[in-house]
Each structure stands twice: as structure tokens, then as C-alpha cells.
Design a protein around this motif. Structure first.
Motif, PDB file in Angstrom:
ATOM      1  N   VAL A  85       1.198   3.104  -2.984  1.00  0.00           N
ATOM      2  CA  VAL A  85       1.164   3.461  -1.572  1.00  0.00           C
ATOM      3  C   VAL A  85       0.918   4.965  -1.444  1.00  0.00           C
ATOM      4  O   VAL A  85       1.699   5.768  -1.932  1.00  0.00           O
ATOM      5  CB  VAL A  85       2.473   3.057  -0.864  1.00  0.00           C
ATOM      6  CG1 VAL A  85       2.459   3.495   0.598  1.00  0.00           C
ATOM      7  CG2 VAL A  85       2.719   1.561  -0.982  1.00  0.00           C
ATOM      8  N   TYR A 115      -5.666   1.054  -5.291  1.00  0.00           N
ATOM      9  CA  TYR A 115      -5.610  -0.226  -5.993  1.00  0.00           C
ATOM     10  C   TYR A 115      -5.847  -0.034  -7.478  1.00  0.00           C
ATOM     11  O   TYR A 115      -6.792   0.640  -7.880  1.00  0.00           O
ATOM     12  CB  TYR A 115      -6.659  -1.178  -5.415  1.00  0.00           C
ATOM     13  CG  TYR A 115      -6.461  -1.425  -3.937  1.00  0.00           C
ATOM     14  CD1 TYR A 115      -5.484  -2.295  -3.493  1.00  0.00           C
ATOM     15  CD2 TYR A 115      -7.231  -0.761  -3.000  1.00  0.00           C
ATOM     16  CE1 TYR A 115      -5.279  -2.509  -2.144  1.00  0.00           C
ATOM     17  CE2 TYR A 115      -7.043  -0.973  -1.638  1.00  0.00           C
ATOM     18  CZ  TYR A 115      -6.066  -1.847  -1.217  1.00  0.00           C
ATOM     19  OH  TYR A 115      -5.863  -2.056   0.113  1.00  0.00           O
ATOM     20  N   ASN A 147       2.978  -1.072   6.888  1.00  0.00           N
ATOM     21  CA  ASN A 147       3.418  -2.408   6.480  1.00  0.00           C
ATOM     22  C   ASN A 147       2.255  -3.362   6.247  1.00  0.00           C
ATOM     23  O   ASN A 147       2.463  -4.519   5.920  1.00  0.00           O
ATOM     24  CB  ASN A 147       4.402  -2.990   7.491  1.00  0.00           C
ATOM     25  CG  ASN A 147       3.817  -3.107   8.877  1.00  0.00           C
ATOM     26  OD1 ASN A 147       2.653  -2.825   9.093  1.00  0.00           O
ATOM     27  ND2 ASN A 147       4.630  -3.531   9.811  1.00  0.00           N
ATOM     28  N   HIS A 148       1.012  -2.890   6.407  1.00  0.00           N
ATOM     29  CA  HIS A 148      -0.144  -3.745   6.199  1.00  0.00           C
ATOM     30  C   HIS A 148      -1.382  -2.906   5.851  1.00  0.00           C
ATOM     31  O   HIS A 148      -1.387  -1.692   6.016  1.00  0.00           O
ATOM     32  CB  HIS A 148      -0.425  -4.573   7.457  1.00  0.00           C
ATOM     33  CG  HIS A 148      -0.898  -3.741   8.606  1.00  0.00           C
ATOM     34  ND1 HIS A 148      -0.041  -3.012   9.399  1.00  0.00           N
ATOM     35  CD2 HIS A 148      -2.143  -3.493   9.076  1.00  0.00           C
ATOM     36  CE1 HIS A 148      -0.732  -2.368  10.326  1.00  0.00           C
ATOM     37  NE2 HIS A 148      -2.017  -2.639  10.146  1.00  0.00           N
ATOM     38  N   LEU A 190      -0.167  -9.244   0.139  1.00  0.00           N
ATOM     39  CA  LEU A 190      -1.418  -8.763  -0.462  1.00  0.00           C
ATOM     40  C   LEU A 190      -1.517  -9.228  -1.910  1.00  0.00           C
ATOM     41  O   LEU A 190      -0.656  -8.908  -2.734  1.00  0.00           O
ATOM     42  CB  LEU A 190      -1.476  -7.231  -0.389  1.00  0.00           C
ATOM     43  CG  LEU A 190      -2.703  -6.561  -0.999  1.00  0.00           C
ATOM     44  CD1 LEU A 190      -3.989  -7.051  -0.341  1.00  0.00           C
ATOM     45  CD2 LEU A 190      -2.575  -5.053  -0.888  1.00  0.00           C
ATOM     46  N   LEU A 196      -3.652   2.587   0.461  1.00  0.00           N
ATOM     47  CA  LEU A 196      -3.273   2.230  -0.902  1.00  0.00           C
ATOM     48  C   LEU A 196      -4.317   2.689  -1.905  1.00  0.00           C
ATOM     49  O   LEU A 196      -5.492   2.834  -1.584  1.00  0.00           O
ATOM     50  CB  LEU A 196      -3.124   0.708  -1.027  1.00  0.00           C
ATOM     51  CG  LEU A 196      -2.177   0.011  -0.068  1.00  0.00           C
ATOM     52  CD1 LEU A 196      -2.172  -1.483  -0.341  1.00  0.00           C
ATOM     53  CD2 LEU A 196      -0.779   0.580  -0.141  1.00  0.00           C
ATOM     54  N   LEU A 226       1.728  -6.085   3.419  1.00  0.00           N
ATOM     55  CA  LEU A 226       1.763  -5.667   2.008  1.00  0.00           C
ATOM     56  C   LEU A 226       2.460  -6.686   1.125  1.00  0.00           C
ATOM     57  O   LEU A 226       2.050  -6.888  -0.018  1.00  0.00           O
ATOM     58  CB  LEU A 226       2.432  -4.299   1.867  1.00  0.00           C
ATOM     59  CG  LEU A 226       1.687  -3.121   2.489  1.00  0.00           C
ATOM     60  CD1 LEU A 226       2.375  -1.816   2.110  1.00  0.00           C
ATOM     61  CD2 LEU A 226       0.227  -3.095   2.093  1.00  0.00           C
ATOM     62  N   ASP A 227       3.487  -7.355   1.650  1.00  0.00           N
ATOM     63  CA  ASP A 227       4.189  -8.339   0.824  1.00  0.00           C
ATOM     64  C   ASP A 227       3.371  -9.614   0.605  1.00  0.00           C
ATOM     65  O   ASP A 227       3.743 -10.466  -0.194  1.00  0.00           O
ATOM     66  CB  ASP A 227       5.572  -8.656   1.376  1.00  0.00           C
ATOM     67  CG  ASP A 227       5.558  -9.228   2.775  1.00  0.00           C
ATOM     68  OD1 ASP A 227       4.507  -9.172   3.447  1.00  0.00           O
ATOM     69  OD2 ASP A 227       6.618  -9.725   3.206  1.00  0.00           O
TER      70      ASP A 227
END
Length: 67
Positions: A21, A14, A26-27, A42, A12, A39-40
Motif C-alpha cells: 500500500v 503490485y 479501502n479499494h 483483490l 498500490l 482490498l480484502d
């Protein structure tokens, strides 16, 4: 959530209001504890250091170490 050993996670970029992305996954991994963060879920990261954190306490600890 189980992760396979071949799963490298996401990469990622930030920003101050979210993240972009760069590589699908997924993490990401917490910079302080190394635990995977879906990710959901974070919520905490540093734009300056481009790192993710699992909890607000870990984020605060990391950022106060840098001062």
C-alpha cells in the motif's frame, strides 16, 4: 459497500506474491471495468502493467490483448 464521491481509493505497488500500500484506501479500481475492488477481495493483478482486475476473465482478456 458504498463509496463516497471523495474516496479516491488506495494506491498500490503490485508484486508477484502480493501488493504494498502506497496510499491508504479501502479499494482499487479494475483496469478493465472500472469497478471498485475492496482490498480484502483483490486477487488478480499484473505486476508488469501495475493494474488490478476484478475477475480472472478480465485479467486474462487484458493480458492476451497485450500479446
Amino acid at each position: 459497500m458504498l463509496m463516497s464521491s471523495g474516496d479516491d481509493g488506495a494506491k498500490l505497488q503490485y508484486g508477484p506474491n502480493g501488493f504494498r500500500v502506497l496510499r491508504a484506501g479501502n479499494h482499487v479500481y479494475c483496469a478493465m471495468s472500472g469497478v471498485p475492488i475492496p482490498l480484502d477481495e483483490l486477487r488478480y493483478w499484473s505486476v508488469e502493467y501495475q493494474e488490478a482486475y476484478a475477475t480472472p476473465q478480465l485479467a486474462t482478456q487484458r493480458l492476451t490483448e497485450q500479446s
